[in-house]
Design a protein around this motif. Structure first.
Motif, short mmCIF file in Angstrom:
data_model
loop_
_atom_site.label_atom_id
_atom_site.label_comp_id
_atom_site.label_asym_id
_atom_site.label_seq_id
_atom_site.Cartn_x
_atom_site.Cartn_y
_atom_site.Cartn_z
N SER A 62 0.82 -1.22 0.00
CA SER A 62 0.00 0.00 0.00
C SER A 62 0.85 1.27 0.00
CB SER A 62 -0.91 0.02 1.24
OG SER A 62 -0.17 0.34 2.42
N TRP A 68 -1.38 4.31 -8.50
CA TRP A 68 -2.53 3.61 -7.92
C TRP A 68 -3.86 4.08 -8.50
CZ3 TRP A 68 -2.31 -0.79 -5.47
CH2 TRP A 68 -1.14 -1.14 -4.77
N LEU A 97 -4.92 -2.80 2.69
CA LEU A 97 -4.31 -2.49 1.38
C LEU A 97 -4.74 -1.11 0.89
CD1 LEU A 97 -2.72 -3.11 -1.17
CD2 LEU A 97 -4.65 -4.51 -1.98
N GLN A 99 -4.99 1.82 1.73
CA GLN A 99 -4.53 2.87 2.63
C GLN A 99 -3.26 3.48 2.03
OE1 GLN A 99 -2.91 1.49 6.40
NE2 GLN A 99 -2.23 -0.45 5.51
N ALA A 102 -2.02 3.55 -1.85
CA ALA A 102 -2.98 2.66 -2.52
C ALA A 102 -4.43 3.10 -2.30
CB ALA A 102 -2.79 1.23 -2.03
N LYS A 103 -4.65 4.09 -1.46
CA LYS A 103 -6.01 4.60 -1.23
C LYS A 103 -6.62 5.10 -2.54
CE LYS A 103 -8.08 7.08 2.68
NZ LYS A 103 -8.26 5.91 3.57
#
Ligand SMILES: O=C(O)[C@H](O)[C@@H](O)[C@H](O)[C@H](O)COP(=O)(O)O
Length: 238
Positions: A62, A68, A97, A99, A102-103
């Motif tokens: 993440s 992302w 994940l 977060q 990767a949010k």
């Protein structure tokens, strides 16, 4: 890395001295594959498994600085429960994940309210057809019985779940050993992925894997290894 030949397929055994080093290595390989996919087709699709193993890998992945906002995350399988349930893989992914960097990823869950698991699977199957197939990265886990995804050895219609020629994306699973109905990607969609990793930890899982790939009754994980057109990358730490 040791390369093992297994009938018509092979797998690469990647062993690490400890779990943090495995998490860093697996996260790096996954991030590289996702970055390559985004460069090649403008997007990348990652399907991950649930369970107790992947949390450290999820957290490590993440934080990696990839595009992302061009990545779609979905699940290899799911229980028929809402994300608020402690058994939910969507909840596990949201907490570990989706977060940090990767949010920004788009998450496509498998569970949604439906009259039953069959209806949920049918509507999932229709909805997921809009994703850019094939998957770029699949990360599998494995149970001590040699199941992976929700391909439980005692599943009804196991042959349908493992049919490499299936045109289905998602199928419902009824298996006493699963404890509850599940939704799962089919083997056919998993083996199309550009990169397939199997993430297992601990001596018990190593013993179970060795037993699953040894000659004898075919366990579901072996069906994946044998059907995959390219070697599955096994990541293991004690
Ligand atoms: O939803 C799930 O539980 C997973 O998709 C399942 O296939 C998991 O990978 C194995 O059961 C291993 O689970 P553990 O990591 O808890 O051992």
């Amino acid at each position: 890395m040791a390369r093992e030949q297994l009938n018509s397929a092979s797998y690469n055994w990647n062993a690490f001295p400890d779990r943090p080093q495995l998490a860093a290595a697996l996260a790096g390989r996954v991030a590289d594959r996702l970055t390559r996919a985004v460069a090649e087709r403008g997007t990348a699709v990652l399907a991950v498994s649930g369970g107790t193993t992947p949390a450290k890998f999820f957290a490590t992945l993440s934080a990696l600085p990839i595009a992302w906002d061009k990545v779609i995350v979905t699940l290899v399988d799911e229980r028929f429960v809402p994300a608020s349930s402690p058994r939910s893989n969507a909840g596990l992914v949201a907490a570990n994940l989706l977060q940090n960097a990767a949010k920004a990823a788009r998450f496509v869950p498998l569970y949604h309210e439906a009259s039953g698991i069959e209806d949920a699977a049918a509507s999932d199957d229709a909805a997921l057809r809009s994703l850019p197939w094939p998957l770029d990265v699949v990360v599998l886990g494995m149970g001590p019985d040699g199941h992976t995804a929700s391909f439980f050895p005692d599943a009804d219609d196991l042959a349908k779940l493992l049919d490499p020629a299936s045109d289905r994306i998602i199928l419902p699973v009824h298996a006493a050993s699963a404890g509850e109905p599940r939704l799962t990607l089919t083997l056919a969609r998993i083996i199309e992925a550009g990169f397939i990793a199997l993430h297992i930890e601990g001596e018990d899982k190593r013993t179970a894997f060795d037993g699953a790939v040894a000659p004898g009754p075919r366990k579901p994980i072996r069906a994946v290894l044998e059907a995959a057109p390219r070697p599955v990358e096994v990541f293991w730490a004690p």
